[in-house]
Structures are given as C-alpha cells and as structure tokens.
Design a protein around this motif. Structure first.
Motif, PDB file in Angstrom:
ATOM      1  N   GLU A   1     -46.235 -24.074   6.540  1.00  0.00           N
ATOM      2  CA  GLU A   1     -46.616 -23.700   7.901  1.00  0.00           C
ATOM      3  C   GLU A   1     -47.322 -22.348   7.919  1.00  0.00           C
ATOM      4  N   VAL A   2     -46.770 -21.368   7.166  1.00  0.00           N
ATOM      5  CA  VAL A   2     -47.380 -20.039   7.104  1.00  0.00           C
ATOM      6  C   VAL A   2     -48.774 -20.118   6.486  1.00  0.00           C
ATOM      7  N   THR A   3     -48.877 -20.858   5.382  1.00  0.00           N
ATOM      8  CA  THR A   3     -50.163 -20.988   4.697  1.00  0.00           C
ATOM      9  C   THR A   3     -51.206 -21.613   5.609  1.00  0.00           C
ATOM     10  N   LYS A   4     -50.824 -22.644   6.317  1.00  0.00           N
ATOM     11  CA  LYS A   4     -51.759 -23.311   7.228  1.00  0.00           C
ATOM     12  C   LYS A   4     -52.228 -22.360   8.319  1.00  0.00           C
ATOM     13  N   ALA A   5     -51.309 -21.569   8.869  1.00  0.00           N
ATOM     14  CA  ALA A   5     -51.666 -20.630   9.934  1.00  0.00           C
ATOM     15  C   ALA A   5     -52.623 -19.561   9.417  1.00  0.00           C
ATOM     16  N   VAL A   6     -52.365 -19.067   8.205  1.00  0.00           N
ATOM     17  CA  VAL A   6     -53.205 -18.023   7.622  1.00  0.00           C
ATOM     18  C   VAL A   6     -54.597 -18.559   7.330  1.00  0.00           C
ATOM     19  N   ARG A   7     -54.683 -19.704   6.688  1.00  0.00           N
ATOM     20  CA  ARG A   7     -55.991 -20.260   6.340  1.00  0.00           C
ATOM     21  C   ARG A   7     -56.816 -20.539   7.599  1.00  0.00           C
TER      22      ARG A   7
ATOM     23  N   THR B   1     -56.075  -9.816   9.956  1.00  0.00           N
ATOM     24  CA  THR B   1     -56.058 -11.184  10.457  1.00  0.00           C
ATOM     25  C   THR B   1     -54.871 -11.960   9.888  1.00  0.00           C
ATOM     26  N   VAL B   2     -54.620 -11.785   8.599  1.00  0.00           N
ATOM     27  CA  VAL B   2     -53.524 -12.505   7.944  1.00  0.00           C
ATOM     28  C   VAL B   2     -52.178 -12.088   8.530  1.00  0.00           C
ATOM     29  N   GLN B   3     -51.940 -10.795   8.678  1.00  0.00           N
ATOM     30  CA  GLN B   3     -50.618 -10.356   9.149  1.00  0.00           C
ATOM     31  C   GLN B   3     -50.362 -10.730  10.608  1.00  0.00           C
ATOM     32  N   GLU B   4     -51.425 -10.993  11.345  1.00  0.00           N
ATOM     33  CA  GLU B   4     -51.267 -11.407  12.735  1.00  0.00           C
ATOM     34  C   GLU B   4     -51.236 -12.922  12.895  1.00  0.00           C
ATOM     35  N   ALA B   5     -51.416 -13.637  11.770  1.00  0.00           N
ATOM     36  CA  ALA B   5     -51.510 -15.103  11.841  1.00  0.00           C
ATOM     37  C   ALA B   5     -50.149 -15.770  11.989  1.00  0.00           C
ATOM     38  N   HIS B   6     -49.089 -15.094  11.516  1.00  0.00           N
ATOM     39  CA  HIS B   6     -47.769 -15.723  11.579  1.00  0.00           C
ATOM     40  C   HIS B   6     -46.708 -14.623  11.593  1.00  0.00           C
ATOM     41  N   PRO B   7     -45.658 -14.751  12.401  1.00  0.00           N
ATOM     42  CA  PRO B   7     -44.637 -13.696  12.514  1.00  0.00           C
ATOM     43  C   PRO B   7     -43.807 -13.488  11.255  1.00  0.00           C
ATOM     44  N   ALA B   8     -43.852 -14.414  10.313  1.00  0.00           N
ATOM     45  CA  ALA B   8     -43.068 -14.258   9.084  1.00  0.00           C
ATOM     46  C   ALA B   8     -43.685 -13.243   8.134  1.00  0.00           C
ATOM     47  N   ILE B   9     -44.944 -12.871   8.356  1.00  0.00           N
ATOM     48  CA  ILE B   9     -45.652 -11.976   7.435  1.00  0.00           C
ATOM     49  C   ILE B   9     -45.401 -10.514   7.811  1.00  0.00           C
ATOM     50  N   ARG B  10     -45.082  -9.696   6.797  1.00  0.00           N
ATOM     51  CA  ARG B  10     -44.831  -8.266   7.016  1.00  0.00           C
ATOM     52  C   ARG B  10     -46.136  -7.525   7.285  1.00  0.00           C
ATOM     53  N   ARG B  11     -46.123  -6.711   8.317  1.00  0.00           N
ATOM     54  CA  ARG B  11     -47.290  -5.878   8.611  1.00  0.00           C
ATOM     55  C   ARG B  11     -47.485  -4.858   7.488  1.00  0.00           C
ATOM     56  N   ASP B  12     -48.763  -4.633   7.153  1.00  0.00           N
ATOM     57  CA  ASP B  12     -49.153  -3.621   6.169  1.00  0.00           C
ATOM     58  C   ASP B  12     -48.597  -3.900   4.773  1.00  0.00           C
ATOM     59  N   HIS B  13     -48.267  -5.151   4.500  1.00  0.00           N
ATOM     60  CA  HIS B  13     -47.838  -5.561   3.161  1.00  0.00           C
ATOM     61  C   HIS B  13     -48.636  -6.792   2.740  1.00  0.00           C
TER      62      HIS B  13
END
Length: 594
Positions: free
Chosen positions: A537-543, A491-503
């Motif tokens: 922005e990333v934190t808000k999207a993830v939460r 869910t987290v890695q799909e929440a924002h494009p800045a986040i690396r998949r599988d990391h």
C-alpha cells in the motif's frame, strides 16, 4: 566606528586583527563572556559562566602549556565536550600559533569513523580536552588506528600561573588558524584550511550582516565542531563582545523546549539551527512548555545547513508567533565550510518564498508563477551576500549566467579557505584544485577571474536574492530533464502517513539496460511496526504521487527500518551513501524492503 557599525560593501572587509587579540582587548572586563547551560545533573539546568577576564587568563595559560610541548604550525585537536573547556581549548590553540582542529569527544557523537579518519588525516601532536574525558581519549589513542599524540592535556587542569609573562607569537593573517573538517560521509575526510584572515573576515561578515553587538546574546546548541556552531556561538561573541549562551545538541534533542526557553531567557538573541530543528521544536514542544515563553527579544535566527522549507517556516511561526516570536526574525541563510561558513543571509524583511514553474526549473530556468499554481515548486530565498561576491556560473563553459538562470554557485572573498589539508598530491590535491581553483572565462567587468570557490551547489538569482535548488552531484537527470532529489523526497514523505518526515533519500540510478531513473529509500515510523505495515500500500501511494507530481516513474522504492537512511555528521541526508547501501546498478534493484 565600532565593528558592528561598518557599512556593508561588495566583497570588501575592513582591516582586522587575529581573533584572540579582540579577546585580550576585553581582558579587564568581568562581564559574562560564555555561559554553558548544563542539564547533566539538574532537569532545569545549571549555568556555568566565565567572564572575559577569566577567559583571557585561561586562554593565555593554555597557549603557554601548548608552547611547552609543541611548536607553531603544528596541529592541536580539540576533543572536548560541548562545554567551557572547548572554548578555552580552541582559543588557546589559536593564541599559541598552532593549527586548531575542532572535533569532538568520542562519547559525544556516533560518528566515530569520522573522528578517527580526521585525526589520521591531520596527525595532531596534542589533544585538548577536559579532565573527565582524558581516560576515554587514552583509550582511543591505544585502540583506534590514529597517530599517538605527544600529550593529552586537560585544559581545566592547567595552572593559570603558567600564562604569566607568556608572549604569544605575532600571527600573520595568511597563516592557517584551524582545519574545518567537512561532514560528507562517502569520501576521504577533507579539512578545509581556514586562515586567520578567513575566520576573522567571516566572523565580521556574519556579525555585521545581522548587526550583532555587545548587547546581543548568541544562543544555541549547534556543536562547536560544526562550522555554523563554531562561528555563531564562539568566534562572533569574541569579535563583537556578545554573550554566548550554549547547550549541547543532546540536551536540545532530549527536550527541544530548552532551546525556546534559552531564547526566551536572554536579551537580543541571535540563534541558528538547521531546518529540521524548527520542525522538531514546533512538533515536540508541548503547550504547557510554551505558556511562559516571551520570544519578543529574539532578533535573528538563522535557518541553514540544509534545505529550508516554506512549510517549516510557517509551522514554526504558527507555533511560536503567539509567544512573541517575530516573523521577521526567521532568517534563511546559505553557507558552507569551505567559505568558513556564512555566505548569504536574509535581512530584516524576513523570509521570502517564491513559487517557480517546476518544468522550467528542470530546464535550468527560474520562472516565477502565482502561489498555488499547479506544478509549482516553492523555494525559500537564502538572501544576499555581505562583503563577498557570489555568482551563478555555467560549470561547463565557466561563464557567469544571467539572473533567472540556474547554475553552480561560485564564491569569492577573504573568507574562502585556502584549500584542503595535505594537498600536495593525490585525491585531496585534485579536490582542492577542483573546489578552490575556479576561473571564469571572460569575466564581467569588475569581477575577478580566478580563485573562485566552486561550491557544487546549484542556485539561481531572482530579484536580487539567491535561491538554492540542489547539489550537482545529487541531481537526477532523466531524458535530459533535471529533477531535484529534495523535491522528490518531500513528495514521498507526504504520500503516506507511515513514512517518517526528513528520513527519505532520493537518488539517480541506472538499470541493466542503461536507462536513467530515480529510486527512493524511505524509513517508516517507529510507531508503525513491521507487522502493522502494508508495504504494498505504501509503495503504491509513493509511486503514484511521484508519477503525478514529477512525471517520473520510480525504478525502485525501499521501505526500511528507522535509522537506516544514512546522514552526515551535520544531519543532512547522505544520499550517495544510502544509495551505495541499498542499491546495486548491476542488478537494477534495491537490496531489500518494499
């Protein structure tokens, strides 16, 4: 009846012999046994091949060389690169009656602490390597806190004539064959004691489950020091007479198209890789590198060693199905070092994906729902066991759970390790008892009561198939409900494009007031420099995403540089180690980031 023709049976393996005896059965053959694809000097790769006859000669000579400097039952570390010397060294150590310790050359891995800790734990008298690595190993022996070996032997410098007339000891199947060090990163290293019976049994189980025979090619790049690489690329070829074609993990990572070309270039391919490799190949192999692929000869490719995702399977099929890759060849499987490796596998029908109600899973029940149902969680089946027993057990009551109920996965069979090395006292002894000493309360008729392997993995049986839901130690329990970290990580890695998949690492935390909660550490993409990021922005999207999908309010979220989320040597997310690095329960906050 050949080895490959034995019918499956529940928990029963036929009478087998020590592994190297099957090698010497083929000593008169010049057919190719092992081929290394070497990309160190040529971009297109160079093949280095050894036939069965030459392999048997070199293994006999290596065993004779070992007999000159050490004794039966002593440990012999294999510290070679991923090349033919590794194959010869490992088999030579077994043939000599010593206990092999499959590790790795120091420059071949970033996991130097793991190497040093394993050597200190098992105190091998001899180190086996290739001539090009001898000086590096001498430096390791001089500089690192490891016991000095009696001798460092370059197996490719051994005179083959010293094997003439060598009489190998008669091996008891109950004796230790090798120590398989597990890949965890936060505990004292533990070497699972794999007996000759365990390795030959699991090799037979894995080979017959996939119907491997001498016409097959065992292809891949997984390191020999990893349990899956050792069995799939080294012992299965020896037992069944299949041709092994391998490259180094580094060569795959640098150009994943090499793996696809490897599978395209040989007949009847049997391969294996962790889930990330399928995603990596689908994403990185360019259209130009796909055009001349013919993957129709691929028979089975294991997807295991980490959680298998339905989206990964679909993406790989979309990428390589047009080039002949059979959908049914993708075989999600489950295993672990303490069971030698193979436990369950998908059969010829290919992957099975089932949607389960997320809320029911939180209450330890697997309730299937139609695909696309809101709140559903897609799980990929790991298949069925072959010639071993698997049960789902309530770890508190030690009773077998009914199908559809989540519990701990327990395993019983001749492939289970004897315990952990040096189990005479202390932490390792207790871990051995906790792991290998499972006993069932009121076992069902026909089910053994004792000597079960308690895996620490959570799973469920549905429609006769095993589904792995998570790890007991990683489970996040909030208000009495179970939340699986890998589910939150997706869910987290799909929440924002800045986040690396599988990391991404999700884990349980406790606040100063004693409240249970969850926190997440996630890497950002290297292409997104810190100056370009908007952490808020990333934190808000993830939460927002975690709250909406899991009804969980994150206690903390850390956005960190690439390479910060820790992994085990086999590539799995090291959640406990990452938690220790970034989170402090005493403060209830992380140590930095967004």
């Amino acid at each position: 009846m050949s080895l490959a023709e034995h019918p499956p049976s529940d928990g029963v393996v036929p009478e087998l012999r020590p592994l190297t005896t099957y090698l010497f059965d083929r000593a008169g053959s010049v057919d190719p046994a092992f081929t290394q694809l070497d990309y160190s000097t040529e971009r297109t790769g160079v093949e280095h091949t050894i036939g069965w006859n030459e392999l048997a000669t070199r293994v006999r000579a290596t065993a004779a060389a070992l007999a000159d400097v050490t004794t039966r039952g002593q440990r012999v570390a294999v510290l070679a690169k991923q090349d033919l010397n590794y194959v010869v060294g490992f088999l030579g150590a077994l043939h000599a009656g010593t206990i092999a310790v499959p590790l790795f050359a120091p420059e071949a891995s970033q996991h130097g602490d793991r190497l040093v800790n394993a050597l200190a734990d098992c105190t091998p008298e001899v180190w086996l390597t290739g001539h090009g690595t001898v000086d590096t190993l001498r430096g390791l022996a001089d500089e690192a806190p490891v016991p000095m070996p009696k001798q460092i032997i370059a197996v490719d410098a051994i005179d083959e004539k010293i094997g003439d007339g060598f009489q190998a000891p008669s091996l008891d199947l109950a004796e230790p064959a090798y120590l398989q060090y597990t890949s965890g990163s936060t505990r004292t290293p533990a070497g699972a004691v794999i007996t000759h019976r365990a390795v030959v049994s699991n090799t037979w189980q894995g080979g017959t489950a996939f119907h491997v025979d001498e016409s097959w090619t065992c292809a891949g790049w997984i390191p020999f020091f990893h349990d899956m690489g050792l069995i799939q690329l080294l012992t299965i070829p020896v037992l069944f007479g299949a041709h092994s074609v391998f490259m180094s993990p580094f060569d795959f990572i640098m150009r994943p198209a090499r793996w696809l070309r490897q599978m395209s270039g040989y007949p009847n391919v049997f391969a294996a890789a962790p889930n990330f490799a399928f995603e990596y190949a689908a994403r990185k192999v360019k259209d130009a590198d796909r055009q001349d692929l013919d993957l129709s000869g691929v028979r089975a490719v294991i997807n295991g060693s980490e959680p298998v995702r339905a989206t990964t399977i679909a993406g790989f099929q979309e990428a390589f199905g047009p080039y002949g890759f059979p959908a049914s060849a993708h075989r999600p499987s489950y295993g672990l070092a303490e069971a030698t490796v193979f436990v369950t596998n998908t059969r010829e029908e290919g992957p099975t994906v089932t949607s389960f109600d997320r809320a029911a899973l939180a209450g330890d029940r697997a309730v299937p729902v139609p695909p696309g149902t809101e709140g559903a969680l897609e799980l990929v089946a790991a298949g069925k066991p072959h010639a071993q027993l698997v049960r789902i057990v309530d770890p508190h009551t030690r009773t077998v759970r009914a199908d559809g109920a989540v519990g701990e996965v327990w395993i019983h069979g001749p492939n289970v390790a004897d315990g952990y090395w040096r189990q005479s006292g202390g932490e390792i002894a207790q871990r051995s008892e906790d792991t290998f000493g499972g006993s069932l309360a009121d076992p069902p008729e026909g089910t053994p009561g004792a000597r079960w392997l308690c895996t620490g993995d959570l799973g469920v049986i549905h429609d006769g198939l095993l589904y792995i839901t998570g790890r007991i130690k990683d489970l996040i329990i909030i208000d009495g409900k179970n939340h699986y970290p890998q589910d939150i990580e997706v869910t987290v890695q799909e929440a924002h494009p800045a986040i690396r998949r599988d990391h991404v690492a999700a884990f349980a935390v406790t606040t100063e007031s004693g409240e249970e909660g969850a926190a997440v550490v996630a890497e950002y993409h290297a292409r997104n420099g810190e100056d370009e990021l908007d952490p808020a922005e990333v934190t808000k999207a993830v939460r927002r995403a975690v709250s909406a999908k899991h009804d969980v309010k994150l206690r903390g979220f850390e956005l960190v540089r690439p390479g910060s989320v820790l992994r085990t040597s086999s590539g799995k997310i090291a959640r406990a180690a990452t938690r220790e690095k970034f989170w402090s329960d005493s403060s209830g906050t992380g140590t930095g980031g967004a």
